[in-house]
Motif scaffolding. Structure first.
Motif, PDB file in Angstrom:
ATOM      1  N   ALA A   1       0.832  -1.206   0.000  1.00  0.00           N
ATOM      2  CA  ALA A   1       0.000   0.000   0.000  1.00  0.00           C
ATOM      3  C   ALA A   1       0.869   1.260   0.000  1.00  0.00           C
ATOM      4  O   ALA A   1       0.593   2.220  -0.738  1.00  0.00           O
ATOM      5  N   GLN A   2       1.913   1.272   0.806  1.00  0.00           N
ATOM      6  CA  GLN A   2       2.800   2.431   0.854  1.00  0.00           C
ATOM      7  C   GLN A   2       3.495   2.656  -0.489  1.00  0.00           C
ATOM      8  O   GLN A   2       3.703   3.796  -0.905  1.00  0.00           O
ATOM      9  N   GLN A   3       3.832   1.574  -1.151  1.00  0.00           N
ATOM     10  CA  GLN A   3       4.470   1.706  -2.454  1.00  0.00           C
ATOM     11  C   GLN A   3       3.529   2.341  -3.477  1.00  0.00           C
ATOM     12  O   GLN A   3       3.945   3.148  -4.304  1.00  0.00           O
ATOM     13  N   SER A   4       2.258   1.993  -3.415  1.00  0.00           N
ATOM     14  CA  SER A   4       1.294   2.548  -4.368  1.00  0.00           C
ATOM     15  C   SER A   4       0.932   3.994  -4.061  1.00  0.00           C
ATOM     16  O   SER A   4       0.365   4.683  -4.911  1.00  0.00           O
ATOM     17  N   ALA A   5       1.259   4.475  -2.854  1.00  0.00           N
ATOM     18  CA  ALA A   5       0.906   5.848  -2.466  1.00  0.00           C
ATOM     19  C   ALA A   5       2.130   6.756  -2.366  1.00  0.00           C
ATOM     20  O   ALA A   5       2.044   7.826  -1.756  1.00  0.00           O
ATOM     21  N   GLN A   6       3.243   6.360  -2.970  1.00  0.00           N
ATOM     22  CA  GLN A   6       4.477   7.134  -2.836  1.00  0.00           C
ATOM     23  C   GLN A   6       4.338   8.552  -3.369  1.00  0.00           C
ATOM     24  O   GLN A   6       4.928   9.488  -2.831  1.00  0.00           O
ATOM     25  N   SER A   7       3.574   8.731  -4.418  1.00  0.00           N
ATOM     26  CA  SER A   7       3.463  10.048  -5.047  1.00  0.00           C
ATOM     27  C   SER A   7       2.334  10.900  -4.472  1.00  0.00           C
ATOM     28  O   SER A   7       2.094  12.010  -4.950  1.00  0.00           O
ATOM     29  N   LEU A   8       1.641  10.409  -3.446  1.00  0.00           N
ATOM     30  CA  LEU A   8       0.500  11.120  -2.874  1.00  0.00           C
ATOM     31  C   LEU A   8       0.879  11.732  -1.532  1.00  0.00           C
ATOM     32  O   LEU A   8       1.410  11.044  -0.655  1.00  0.00           O
ATOM     33  N   SER A   9       0.582  13.011  -1.375  1.00  0.00           N
ATOM     34  CA  SER A   9       0.897  13.701  -0.127  1.00  0.00           C
ATOM     35  C   SER A   9      -0.260  13.665   0.865  1.00  0.00           C
ATOM     36  O   SER A   9      -0.090  14.078   2.019  1.00  0.00           O
ATOM     37  N   ASN A  10      -1.417  13.176   0.434  1.00  0.00           N
ATOM     38  CA  ASN A  10      -2.593  13.137   1.316  1.00  0.00           C
ATOM     39  C   ASN A  10      -3.058  11.711   1.601  1.00  0.00           C
ATOM     40  O   ASN A  10      -4.208  11.485   1.963  1.00  0.00           O
ATOM     41  N   CYS A  11      -2.151  10.756   1.426  1.00  0.00           N
ATOM     42  CA  CYS A  11      -2.498   9.347   1.662  1.00  0.00           C
ATOM     43  C   CYS A  11      -1.328   8.671   2.365  1.00  0.00           C
ATOM     44  O   CYS A  11      -0.178   8.801   1.935  1.00  0.00           O
ATOM     45  N   ALA A  12      -1.619   7.949   3.459  1.00  0.00           N
ATOM     46  CA  ALA A  12      -0.577   7.278   4.225  1.00  0.00           C
ATOM     47  C   ALA A  12      -1.134   5.994   4.827  1.00  0.00           C
ATOM     48  O   ALA A  12      -2.358   5.813   4.926  1.00  0.00           O
ATOM     49  N   PHE A  13      -0.212   5.113   5.226  1.00  0.00           N
ATOM     50  CA  PHE A  13      -0.607   3.820   5.789  1.00  0.00           C
ATOM     51  C   PHE A  13       0.254   3.502   7.006  1.00  0.00           C
ATOM     52  O   PHE A  13       1.430   3.860   7.060  1.00  0.00           O
ATOM     53  N   LEU A  14      -0.363   2.802   7.962  1.00  0.00           N
ATOM     54  CA  LEU A  14       0.341   2.376   9.161  1.00  0.00           C
ATOM     55  C   LEU A  14       0.047   0.900   9.402  1.00  0.00           C
ATOM     56  O   LEU A  14      -1.095   0.446   9.234  1.00  0.00           O
ATOM     57  N   GLN A  15       1.080   0.166   9.818  1.00  0.00           N
ATOM     58  CA  GLN A  15       0.909  -1.228  10.190  1.00  0.00           C
ATOM     59  C   GLN A  15       0.658  -1.290  11.690  1.00  0.00           C
ATOM     60  O   GLN A  15       1.509  -0.938  12.499  1.00  0.00           O
ATOM     61  N   CYS A  16      -0.540  -1.709  12.063  1.00  0.00           N
ATOM     62  CA  CYS A  16      -0.888  -1.747  13.480  1.00  0.00           C
ATOM     63  C   CYS A  16      -2.122  -2.626  13.674  1.00  0.00           C
ATOM     64  O   CYS A  16      -2.781  -3.037  12.713  1.00  0.00           O
ATOM     65  N   ASN A  17      -2.417  -2.905  14.922  1.00  0.00           N
ATOM     66  CA  ASN A  17      -3.621  -3.617  15.317  1.00  0.00           C
ATOM     67  C   ASN A  17      -4.601  -2.572  15.846  1.00  0.00           C
ATOM     68  O   ASN A  17      -4.355  -1.952  16.880  1.00  0.00           O
ATOM     69  N   ALA A  18      -5.697  -2.365  15.136  1.00  0.00           N
ATOM     70  CA  ALA A  18      -6.637  -1.310  15.520  1.00  0.00           C
ATOM     71  C   ALA A  18      -7.171  -1.519  16.928  1.00  0.00           C
ATOM     72  O   ALA A  18      -7.409  -0.543  17.659  1.00  0.00           O
ATOM     73  N   ASN A  19      -7.363  -2.757  17.352  1.00  0.00           N
ATOM     74  CA  ASN A  19      -7.884  -3.006  18.691  1.00  0.00           C
ATOM     75  C   ASN A  19      -6.864  -2.691  19.777  1.00  0.00           C
ATOM     76  O   ASN A  19      -7.215  -2.621  20.952  1.00  0.00           O
ATOM     77  N   VAL A  20      -5.609  -2.515  19.384  1.00  0.00           N
ATOM     78  CA  VAL A  20      -4.551  -2.171  20.338  1.00  0.00           C
ATOM     79  C   VAL A  20      -4.177  -0.695  20.244  1.00  0.00           C
ATOM     80  O   VAL A  20      -3.990  -0.029  21.258  1.00  0.00           O
ATOM     81  N   ASP A  21      -4.081  -0.167  19.018  1.00  0.00           N
ATOM     82  CA  ASP A  21      -3.461   1.138  18.802  1.00  0.00           C
ATOM     83  C   ASP A  21      -4.414   2.258  18.405  1.00  0.00           C
ATOM     84  O   ASP A  21      -3.994   3.418  18.394  1.00  0.00           O
ATOM     85  N   LEU A  22      -5.660   1.955  18.048  1.00  0.00           N
ATOM     86  CA  LEU A  22      -6.500   2.995  17.457  1.00  0.00           C
ATOM     87  C   LEU A  22      -6.713   4.184  18.394  1.00  0.00           C
ATOM     88  O   LEU A  22      -6.645   5.346  17.969  1.00  0.00           O
TER      89      LEU A  22
END
Length: 285
Positions: free
Chosen positions: A136-157
């Motif tokens: 996902a991060q590779q596909s959004a390299q050219s976008l300044s308004n899109c980012a991704f994080l690897q996490c567990n939503a039930n732990v980190d949200l």
């Protein structure tokens, strides 16, 4: 005694014959291989004389297998995500734009397409599988308004939403779209939309400085009903929009459909309860 001697002679003759046949086969194979080697050598000589490249073909790049499922309750998956102290201030070029958080974004196709479609908003995808986040991060390299994080939503949200709020990022929407259904009864505890997660999302939506909402969707009726019940139990939220007789939102409030939604509406949802999408939209009461 005579019969025994004759039998031994017959066996010896059969063994000699078998050895001769094996030698003959080996000789024929050797001649064929030699002829093929000559043909290959002649072919390579012709290619070189004609100017063809005779280099070996490039090795095929091995693609790492992407796991479709990961146990969110495992010891490794329940570890808090490691993030820089100022990650919320640097993750977007303009963090003051309205923010949409997609919980369980998979390969991030919806976030990327939404960010391209609307540059005035920020999109953050959260995904448990590190391989999916990398793609996902590779596909959004050219976008300044899109980012991704690897996490567990039930732990980190809760922590992530708090950091974003402190950084001045106005939360506009949280989406949970087509989460892993975990069909087996013993695995239903792994579903992402727990009562605790619903309470965390509800608090963040109600505390947002802008008009915020929670959008849930699934093609599995049991999963959709469970998510709707989780957020309906939050007293500070209410349903918003036009609903059908069965209590499902008639149309999606999003401009972009996920790949799963498109497949289901096209009749290709093999694990769906039906060829339709069950949706619900919640806003502060």
């Amino acid at each position: 005694m005579i019969y025994k001697r004759r039998l031994m002679l017959l066996l010896a003759a059969a063994a000699r014959r078998a050895a001769c046949l094996q030698q003959a086969r080996a000789a024929r194979c050797s001649r064929r291989l030699a002829a093929a080697a000559v043909d290959d050598a002649q072919l390579e000589a012709f290619r070189a004389a004609a100017g063809f490249q005779v280099d070996a073909p490039p090795k095929r790049k091995r693609v790492k297998r992407l796991r479709h499922h990961r146990n969110p309750l495992s010891a490794a998956a329940t570890q808090p995500a490691e993030l820089a102290e100022d990650w919320a201030r640097t993750i977007f070029d303009d963090r003051t734009q309205p923010l949409t958080v997609d919980v369980g974004c998979a390969l991030g196709g919806w976030c990327v397409e939404s960010a391209i479609n609307d540059a005035s908003r920020n999109f953050l995808g959260l995904e448990l599988r590190p391989e999916a986040v990398a793609r996902a991060q590779q596909s959004a390299q050219s976008l300044s308004n899109c980012a991704f994080l690897q996490c567990n939503a039930n732990v980190d949200l809760g922590r992530l939403l708090g950091d974003l709020a402190n950084a001045g990022a106005p939360l506009e929407r949280i989406c949970i779209q087509f989460p892993d259904p975990h069909f087996k009864k013993k695995h239903r505890k792994r579903r992402v939309c727990t009562p605790e997660l619903a309470a965390t999302i509800s608090s963040a939506v109600c505390a947002s400085p802008v008009s915020a909402s929670v959008y849930v969707a699934s093609d599995v009726l049991d999963v959709a009903e469970e998510m709707r019940e989780r957020f309906a139990a939050c007293d500070e939220l209410r349903l918003e929009g036009d609903y059908d007789a069965e209590g499902w939102l008639c149309a999606s409030p999003l401009q972009v459909q996920t790949e799963r939604e498109r497949a289901v509406l096209a009749g290709l949802g093999s694990t769906s309860t039906a060829d339709c999408v069950y949706r619900a939209l919640f806003v502060p009461a």
